[in-house]
Design a protein around this motif. Sequence first.
Motif, PDB file in Angstrom:
ATOM      1  N   LEU A   1      -4.050  -3.431  13.774  1.00  0.00           N
ATOM      2  CA  LEU A   1      -3.972  -2.230  12.963  1.00  0.00           C
ATOM      3  C   LEU A   1      -5.232  -2.031  12.126  1.00  0.00           C
ATOM      4  N   ASP A   2      -5.568  -0.791  11.884  1.00  0.00           N
ATOM      5  CA  ASP A   2      -6.664  -0.434  10.992  1.00  0.00           C
ATOM      6  C   ASP A   2      -6.210  -0.787   9.573  1.00  0.00           C
ATOM      7  N   ARG A   3      -6.794  -1.797   8.984  1.00  0.00           N
ATOM      8  CA  ARG A   3      -6.322  -2.307   7.692  1.00  0.00           C
ATOM      9  C   ARG A   3      -6.512  -1.299   6.558  1.00  0.00           C
ATOM     10  N   GLU A   4      -7.538  -0.480   6.646  1.00  0.00           N
ATOM     11  CA  GLU A   4      -7.738   0.532   5.614  1.00  0.00           C
ATOM     12  C   GLU A   4      -6.598   1.555   5.653  1.00  0.00           C
ATOM     13  N   ARG A   5      -6.262   2.019   6.848  1.00  0.00           N
ATOM     14  CA  ARG A   5      -5.147   2.969   7.004  1.00  0.00           C
ATOM     15  C   ARG A   5      -3.836   2.300   6.601  1.00  0.00           C
ATOM     16  N   LEU A   6      -3.637   1.055   7.033  1.00  0.00           N
ATOM     17  CA  LEU A   6      -2.421   0.314   6.711  1.00  0.00           C
ATOM     18  C   LEU A   6      -2.276   0.139   5.196  1.00  0.00           C
ATOM     19  N   THR A   7      -3.350  -0.192   4.522  1.00  0.00           N
ATOM     20  CA  THR A   7      -3.311  -0.362   3.066  1.00  0.00           C
ATOM     21  C   THR A   7      -2.914   0.944   2.387  1.00  0.00           C
ATOM     22  N   ARG A   8      -3.469   2.048   2.848  1.00  0.00           N
ATOM     23  CA  ARG A   8      -3.090   3.353   2.285  1.00  0.00           C
ATOM     24  C   ARG A   8      -1.606   3.629   2.545  1.00  0.00           C
ATOM     25  N   GLY A   9      -1.143   3.299   3.750  1.00  0.00           N
ATOM     26  CA  GLY A   9       0.255   3.541   4.110  1.00  0.00           C
ATOM     27  C   GLY A   9       1.227   2.712   3.287  1.00  0.00           C
ATOM     28  N   VAL A  10       0.893   1.458   3.072  1.00  0.00           N
ATOM     29  CA  VAL A  10       1.748   0.595   2.249  1.00  0.00           C
ATOM     30  C   VAL A  10       1.746   1.096   0.805  1.00  0.00           C
ATOM     31  N   ALA A  11       0.583   1.381   0.280  1.00  0.00           N
ATOM     32  CA  ALA A  11       0.481   1.853  -1.114  1.00  0.00           C
ATOM     33  C   ALA A  11       1.229   3.165  -1.312  1.00  0.00           C
ATOM     34  N   ALA A  12       1.260   4.013  -0.293  1.00  0.00           N
ATOM     35  CA  ALA A  12       1.921   5.319  -0.401  1.00  0.00           C
ATOM     36  C   ALA A  12       3.413   5.186  -0.663  1.00  0.00           C
TER      37      ALA A  12
END
Length: 155
Positions: free
Chosen positions: A33-44
């Motif tokens: 997974l793209d960790r930057e996108r994943l981090t945004r998704g988790v934080a959301a």
Amino acid sequence: MTDIRIRAATRDDIAFLVDANAAMAQETEGKTLDRERLTRGVAAVFDEARRGFYRIAEHDGQAVGCLLVTFEWSDWRDGDWWWIQSVYVLPQARRHGVFRALYRDVEAAAQTTPGVIGLRLYVEWENERAQRTYQSLGMEQEHYHLYARPFVTLG
């Protein structure tokens, strides 16, 4: 593993949740997974309660597992299904009741939250061990197949 403590996740857990999701995607689907996108998704999830909530399982003060609960409205039943998603247990903590403790925590919360009509999750057809676990917790296999039309591709 005897004393497993379940608690609500906080923003302080984002790094663990990102690592857990990335590991789960790699283990179960061979996807990086793209960790930057994943981090945004988790934080959301923490930005808007309507998106759901995470639970963390701890043993000796260390996070050893997690899951995400999201919501799906059912017009037929006039209430929300709680979907269990993004389940991950660290390899060294598996088969020690971590998921069972997470599940029981969510089940108890769902049963005491007005408007919740049940719990659902999805599982890969070949993951027979997980299916046996879910059945042992009182879950039943449904007759639906899951279809999707993704607009974001994963690695």
